[in-house]
Design a protein around this motif. Sequence first.
Motif, PDB file in Angstrom:
ATOM      1  N   ARG A   1       2.952 -36.577  -8.851  1.00 16.97           N
ATOM      2  CA  ARG A   1       3.959 -35.566  -8.498  1.00 16.97           C
ATOM      3  C   ARG A   1       4.068 -35.431  -6.985  1.00 16.97           C
ATOM      4  O   ARG A   1       5.175 -35.284  -6.445  1.00 16.97           O
ATOM      5  CB  ARG A   1       3.593 -34.221  -9.135  1.00 16.97           C
ATOM      6  CG  ARG A   1       3.897 -34.126 -10.628  1.00 16.97           C
ATOM      7  CD  ARG A   1       3.886 -32.686 -11.092  1.00 16.97           C
ATOM      8  NE  ARG A   1       2.556 -32.101 -11.005  1.00 16.97           N
ATOM      9  CZ  ARG A   1       1.674 -32.090 -11.993  1.00 16.97           C
ATOM     10  NH1 ARG A   1       1.995 -32.623 -13.163  1.00 16.97           N
ATOM     11  NH2 ARG A   1       0.488 -31.533 -11.841  1.00 16.97           N
ATOM     12  N   ALA A   2       2.924 -35.495  -6.288  1.00 15.38           N
ATOM     13  CA  ALA A   2       2.954 -35.394  -4.824  1.00 15.38           C
ATOM     14  C   ALA A   2       3.687 -36.581  -4.215  1.00 15.38           C
ATOM     15  O   ALA A   2       4.476 -36.420  -3.266  1.00 15.38           O
ATOM     16  CB  ALA A   2       1.526 -35.311  -4.284  1.00 15.38           C
ATOM     17  N   PHE A   3       3.451 -37.790  -4.743  1.00 17.01           N
ATOM     18  CA  PHE A   3       4.125 -38.981  -4.237  1.00 17.01           C
ATOM     19  C   PHE A   3       5.627 -38.890  -4.492  1.00 17.01           C
ATOM     20  O   PHE A   3       6.443 -39.208  -3.605  1.00 17.01           O
ATOM     21  CB  PHE A   3       3.548 -40.231  -4.890  1.00 17.01           C
ATOM     22  CG  PHE A   3       4.112 -41.512  -4.364  1.00 17.01           C
ATOM     23  CD1 PHE A   3       3.683 -42.030  -3.150  1.00 17.01           C
ATOM     24  CD2 PHE A   3       5.094 -42.200  -5.060  1.00 17.01           C
ATOM     25  CE1 PHE A   3       4.205 -43.211  -2.652  1.00 17.01           C
ATOM     26  CE2 PHE A   3       5.627 -43.381  -4.573  1.00 17.01           C
ATOM     27  CZ  PHE A   3       5.171 -43.889  -3.367  1.00 17.01           C
ATOM     28  N   SER A   4       6.005 -38.463  -5.682  1.00 18.63           N
ATOM     29  CA  SER A   4       7.430 -38.316  -6.005  1.00 18.63           C
ATOM     30  C   SER A   4       8.075 -37.264  -5.118  1.00 18.63           C
ATOM     31  O   SER A   4       9.224 -37.424  -4.676  1.00 18.63           O
ATOM     32  CB  SER A   4       7.598 -37.937  -7.477  1.00 18.63           C
ATOM     33  OG  SER A   4       7.122 -38.976  -8.325  1.00 18.63           O
ATOM     34  N   ALA A   5       7.336 -36.181  -4.824  1.00 12.76           N
ATOM     35  CA  ALA A   5       7.866 -35.145  -3.946  1.00 12.76           C
ATOM     36  C   ALA A   5       8.062 -35.693  -2.532  1.00 12.76           C
ATOM     37  O   ALA A   5       9.071 -35.396  -1.871  1.00 12.76           O
ATOM     38  CB  ALA A   5       6.925 -33.944  -3.927  1.00 12.76           C
ATOM     39  N   ALA A   6       7.106 -36.509  -2.051  1.00  8.70           N
ATOM     40  CA  ALA A   6       7.246 -37.107  -0.724  1.00  8.70           C
ATOM     41  C   ALA A   6       8.456 -38.034  -0.677  1.00  8.70           C
ATOM     42  O   ALA A   6       9.185 -38.062   0.331  1.00  8.70           O
ATOM     43  CB  ALA A   6       5.971 -37.871  -0.363  1.00  8.70           C
TER      44      ALA A   6
ATOM     45  N   GLN B   1      10.072 -25.968  -2.205  1.00  7.44           N
ATOM     46  CA  GLN B   1       9.262 -25.841  -3.415  1.00  7.44           C
ATOM     47  C   GLN B   1      10.013 -26.402  -4.619  1.00  7.44           C
ATOM     48  O   GLN B   1      11.174 -26.059  -4.861  1.00  7.44           O
ATOM     49  CB  GLN B   1       8.891 -24.377  -3.671  1.00  7.44           C
ATOM     50  CG  GLN B   1       7.926 -24.174  -4.820  1.00  7.44           C
ATOM     51  CD  GLN B   1       6.547 -24.766  -4.534  1.00  7.44           C
ATOM     52  OE1 GLN B   1       6.034 -24.637  -3.428  1.00  7.44           O
ATOM     53  NE2 GLN B   1       5.964 -25.426  -5.533  1.00  7.44           N
ATOM     54  N   LEU B   2       9.338 -27.275  -5.373  1.00  4.15           N
ATOM     55  CA  LEU B   2       9.870 -27.776  -6.630  1.00  4.15           C
ATOM     56  C   LEU B   2       9.142 -27.077  -7.778  1.00  4.15           C
ATOM     57  O   LEU B   2       8.439 -26.086  -7.563  1.00  4.15           O
ATOM     58  CB  LEU B   2       9.671 -29.288  -6.700  1.00  4.15           C
ATOM     59  CG  LEU B   2      10.312 -30.102  -5.560  1.00  4.15           C
ATOM     60  CD1 LEU B   2       9.946 -31.570  -5.680  1.00  4.15           C
ATOM     61  CD2 LEU B   2      11.829 -29.919  -5.557  1.00  4.15           C
ATOM     62  N   VAL B   3       9.284 -27.570  -8.992  1.00  4.75           N
ATOM     63  CA  VAL B   3       8.666 -26.914 -10.143  1.00  4.75           C
ATOM     64  C   VAL B   3       7.147 -26.911 -10.017  1.00  4.75           C
ATOM     65  O   VAL B   3       6.499 -25.869 -10.102  1.00  4.75           O
ATOM     66  CB  VAL B   3       9.092 -27.608 -11.452  1.00  4.75           C
ATOM     67  CG1 VAL B   3       8.372 -26.956 -12.640  1.00  4.75           C
ATOM     68  CG2 VAL B   3      10.603 -27.509 -11.636  1.00  4.75           C
ATOM     69  N   GLU B   4       6.542 -28.074  -9.781  1.00  3.53           N
ATOM     70  CA  GLU B   4       5.083 -28.164  -9.669  1.00  3.53           C
ATOM     71  C   GLU B   4       4.662 -28.911  -8.410  1.00  3.53           C
ATOM     72  O   GLU B   4       3.554 -29.428  -8.339  1.00  3.53           O
ATOM     73  CB  GLU B   4       4.498 -28.866 -10.901  1.00  3.53           C
ATOM     74  CG  GLU B   4       4.676 -28.098 -12.190  1.00  3.53           C
ATOM     75  CD  GLU B   4       3.983 -28.779 -13.362  1.00  3.53           C
ATOM     76  OE1 GLU B   4       2.756 -28.632 -13.473  1.00  3.53           O
ATOM     77  OE2 GLU B   4       4.672 -29.463 -14.135  1.00  3.53           O
ATOM     78  N   ALA B   5       5.539 -28.969  -7.431  1.00  2.26           N
ATOM     79  CA  ALA B   5       5.226 -29.686  -6.192  1.00  2.26           C
ATOM     80  C   ALA B   5       6.089 -29.135  -5.076  1.00  2.26           C
ATOM     81  O   ALA B   5       6.982 -28.308  -5.287  1.00  2.26           O
ATOM     82  CB  ALA B   5       5.470 -31.186  -6.365  1.00  2.26           C
ATOM     83  N   SER B   6       5.811 -29.595  -3.863  1.00  2.00           N
ATOM     84  CA  SER B   6       6.607 -29.195  -2.699  1.00  2.00           C
ATOM     85  C   SER B   6       6.656 -30.357  -1.724  1.00  2.00           C
ATOM     86  O   SER B   6       5.832 -31.277  -1.791  1.00  2.00           O
ATOM     87  CB  SER B   6       6.001 -27.959  -2.032  1.00  2.00           C
ATOM     88  OG  SER B   6       4.703 -28.254  -1.524  1.00  2.00           O
ATOM     89  N   PHE B   7       7.626 -30.329  -0.798  1.00  2.00           N
ATOM     90  CA  PHE B   7       7.715 -31.381   0.205  1.00  2.00           C
ATOM     91  C   PHE B   7       8.302 -30.821   1.488  1.00  2.00           C
ATOM     92  O   PHE B   7       8.964 -29.777   1.499  1.00  2.00           O
ATOM     93  CB  PHE B   7       8.551 -32.568  -0.281  1.00  2.00           C
ATOM     94  CG  PHE B   7      10.006 -32.245  -0.539  1.00  2.00           C
ATOM     95  CD1 PHE B   7      10.920 -32.163   0.504  1.00  2.00           C
ATOM     96  CD2 PHE B   7      10.460 -32.045  -1.834  1.00  2.00           C
ATOM     97  CE1 PHE B   7      12.257 -31.874   0.266  1.00  2.00           C
ATOM     98  CE2 PHE B   7      11.790 -31.750  -2.076  1.00  2.00           C
ATOM     99  CZ  PHE B   7      12.698 -31.665  -1.027  1.00  2.00           C
ATOM    100  N   SER B   8       8.057 -31.525   2.571  1.00  2.00           N
ATOM    101  CA  SER B   8       8.684 -31.259   3.857  1.00  2.00           C
ATOM    102  C   SER B   8       8.825 -32.593   4.567  1.00  2.00           C
ATOM    103  O   SER B   8       8.099 -33.548   4.262  1.00  2.00           O
ATOM    104  CB  SER B   8       7.855 -30.286   4.699  1.00  2.00           C
ATOM    105  OG  SER B   8       6.580 -30.840   4.985  1.00  2.00           O
TER     106      SER B   8
ATOM    107  N   SER C   1       1.053 -31.393  -4.459  1.00  2.00           N
ATOM    108  CA  SER C   1       1.024 -30.879  -5.822  1.00  2.00           C
ATOM    109  C   SER C   1      -0.433 -30.581  -6.165  1.00  2.00           C
ATOM    110  O   SER C   1      -1.266 -31.480  -6.164  1.00  2.00           O
ATOM    111  CB  SER C   1       1.593 -31.888  -6.822  1.00  2.00           C
ATOM    112  OG  SER C   1       1.499 -31.389  -8.147  1.00  2.00           O
ATOM    113  N   GLY C   2      -0.733 -29.312  -6.424  1.00  2.00           N
ATOM    114  CA  GLY C   2      -2.123 -28.950  -6.688  1.00  2.00           C
ATOM    115  C   GLY C   2      -3.003 -29.270  -5.494  1.00  2.00           C
ATOM    116  O   GLY C   2      -2.734 -28.846  -4.368  1.00  2.00           O
ATOM    117  N   GLU C   3      -4.039 -30.074  -5.728  1.00  2.00           N
ATOM    118  CA  GLU C   3      -4.938 -30.465  -4.649  1.00  2.00           C
ATOM    119  C   GLU C   3      -4.564 -31.814  -4.036  1.00  2.00           C
ATOM    120  O   GLU C   3      -5.232 -32.283  -3.119  1.00  2.00           O
ATOM    121  CB  GLU C   3      -6.382 -30.527  -5.165  1.00  2.00           C
ATOM    122  CG  GLU C   3      -6.918 -29.181  -5.662  1.00  2.00           C
ATOM    123  CD  GLU C   3      -8.355 -29.288  -6.129  1.00  2.00           C
ATOM    124  OE1 GLU C   3      -8.945 -30.380  -5.976  1.00  2.00           O
ATOM    125  OE2 GLU C   3      -8.896 -28.294  -6.647  1.00  2.00           O
TER     126      GLU C   3
END
Length: 300
Positions: free
Chosen positions: A53-58, A76-83, A268-270
């Motif tokens: 999820r973190a990779f997809s958010a990036a 902020q997404l459903v279960e992740a975030s990005f900048s 996403s999470g940790e």
Amino acid sequence: MNFKNISASESVSGQALLLVLLGMAVVLTIVLSILSRSVTDIAVTSREEEALRAFSAAEAGFERALIAQTDIPSTQLVEASFSANVTDFASGVTEYSYPTSLVSGESGVLWYVAHDENGNLICDSGAGLPCYTGNQMDLCWGKSGTASDQTTTPAVEVAVYYANTPGDYSTVRVARDTADPNTARTASNNFGSPDSGTCSVAGQTYQFHKVIRYNDLGISGAVRQTQNGLQFARIRILYNSDTAQPFAVAMDGAIPSQGKKVESIGSSGEATRRLEVYQTFSELPPIFDSSIFSSGDLVK
């Protein structure tokens, strides 16, 4: 002294109890081992899902940044975030390492002319968009330690595009130079020779180099020293069909921005994932290096 007689049935009962206890201990050990492994597997799966999820958010971050061509604040997404952060790369420097390595036949472009926010060519020192003016560049290529006598030893071809009347694109011409470290090939390909020794650009050592002097290519001083005279140089790597090879340039003057650099962070999470993407400016298709264009009729 009195001794209590133990009957055979009591002895058997004691042995049975001992076996039951041992059996329960074994079963409990197995159950605990299975539970521990299950908990570990669940944790690992959860970490893998968070990492994905973190990779997809990036990825979503840099795609949005490339479209917007500006920084993207924390989203902020459903279960992740990005900048994402967008910057010009190589702007105002005299040493430039092309961001990717190239295999035989591939090319990279060094821009002498600046680009505005819409990607249009422009030379405007007052607006902070000066163009390069200079007399030469030191072209460096090949990983340190690359042999010079192999069939896959990388050679280079440089095509310098320039406006013979600066600013007038109807007068654009092409000047070429070549260099091949493998002397066994130069008799057939008519390439020039590189300069002796290695070279270093931005702290990285390259095995081969050649100083490209624009005057030797027939480009006049009036063109070289006038903004919007020199346009760009296409640098093509040849023969290295087995290994991608890098190249870099050391200039005698500052060059304009060569494109956009996007750094995107997804969480996403940790789990946190960081992506770095380079977007170079649009360029002429390589087919134009070997074609003839005429706005009128061709006269034989």
